[in-house]
Design an enzyme around this catalytic site. Structure first.
Site, short mmCIF file in Angstrom:
data_model
loop_
_atom_site.label_atom_id
_atom_site.label_comp_id
_atom_site.label_asym_id
_atom_site.label_seq_id
_atom_site.Cartn_x
_atom_site.Cartn_y
_atom_site.Cartn_z
N THR A 14 -3.79 5.09 -2.55
CA THR A 14 -3.23 4.40 -1.40
C THR A 14 -2.00 5.15 -0.91
O THR A 14 -1.30 5.78 -1.70
CB THR A 14 -2.86 2.94 -1.73
N ALA A 17 3.08 1.94 0.45
CA ALA A 17 4.13 1.83 -0.58
C ALA A 17 4.15 0.44 -1.21
O ALA A 17 4.40 0.30 -2.42
CB ALA A 17 5.49 2.15 0.03
N GLY A 18 3.88 -0.59 -0.44
CA GLY A 18 3.86 -1.95 -0.98
C GLY A 18 2.76 -2.14 -2.01
O GLY A 18 2.97 -2.72 -3.07
N GLU A 46 -11.39 8.96 5.98
CA GLU A 46 -11.81 8.01 7.00
C GLU A 46 -12.64 6.92 6.34
O GLU A 46 -13.56 7.21 5.56
CB GLU A 46 -12.64 8.74 8.06
N ASP A 75 -9.80 -1.93 -1.39
CA ASP A 75 -9.89 -2.26 0.03
C ASP A 75 -9.74 -3.76 0.10
O ASP A 75 -10.35 -4.50 -0.68
CB ASP A 75 -11.21 -1.80 0.64
N TYR A 163 -0.63 -9.86 6.12
CA TYR A 163 -0.73 -11.23 6.64
C TYR A 163 -0.02 -12.28 5.78
O TYR A 163 -0.17 -13.47 6.00
CB TYR A 163 -2.21 -11.63 6.75
N LYS A 184 3.72 -14.23 -6.57
CA LYS A 184 2.55 -13.82 -5.79
C LYS A 184 1.60 -12.98 -6.64
O LYS A 184 0.38 -13.16 -6.59
CB LYS A 184 2.97 -13.03 -4.55
#
Length: 203
Positions: A14, A17-18, A46, A75, A163, A184
């Site tokens: 990935t 950074a989060g 892609e 993903d 989100y 979380k």
């Protein structure tokens, strides 16, 4: 039988950074050195598939091919029931702007679409995450995680990413973005998938 991971280093495929920070926290107890794709100078492949597993597999296999390291890719996205499970695999696409991603714009777009169709409350949604752990010999293992909840408006909270300010998980009266990261990380869709990964490959 799930293959056990016996290495000491894993590449997280990935550039987010989060996500990388979240994975580093999740892997911390297992003594595995975690490195990110950006740190290794990898290009972002892609994502041409229409499923979470398909896109995760593209990212994991590209990272393995480029580095020779075992690679873990995810993903993930949010599925809104009233929008026929959109944006789903296109969650990040809804946030695309010329110089990056704007999730406030994406959340506003989602809310506007729900208002346009007068979607009933509660507005149900789920976060999904699919993890693919790929080895250099071509083997991979797949783990799917999810968390159900309700969409809220206006957005609430300052932590998290994507989100999170709009999503209130079932059994809680605060959004993901109002939770501290440790809270979380115990209940998130990625944590659900990660627990299955740990049980399968590290347990």
């Amino acid at each position: 039988m799930t293959r056990k991971f016996d290495g000491t280093r894993i590449l997280i495929a990935t550039h987010n950074a989060g996500k990388l920070e979240e994975m580093q926290q999740l892997f911390a107890p297992y003594g595995v050195d975690v490195v990110g794709a950006a740190e290794m100078g990898l290009a972002e492949p892609e994502e041409t598939e229409t499923t979470f597993i398909g896109n995760a597999r593209i990212k994991a296999r590209a990272a393995v091919a480029a580095t020779g390291l075992p690679a873990l890719a995810d993903d993930s996205g949010i599925e809104v029931e009233a929008l026929n499970d959109a944006p789903g695999v296109y969650t990040a696409d809804w946030a695309e702007i010329p110089n990056g991603r704007d999730f406030i714009m994406a959340m506003t777009k989602t809310h506007t679409k729900l208002e346009e169709i007068n979607a009933p409350h509660p507005r149900r949604a789920r976060f999904r995450a699919t993890l693919v752990l790929a080895w250099p010999d071509g083997h991979d293992e797949v783990f799917d995680g999810r968390v159900n909840g309700t969409l809220v408006w206006p957005m609430r909270g300052k932590t998290g990413h994507g989100y999170d300010p709009m999503f209130q998980p079932d059994g809680h009266d605060i959004t993901f973005a109002e939770m501290d990261p440790e809270q979380k990380n115990r209940i998130s869709h990625r944590a659900d998938a990660f627990q299955k990964l740990i049980a399968g490959c590290f347990g």
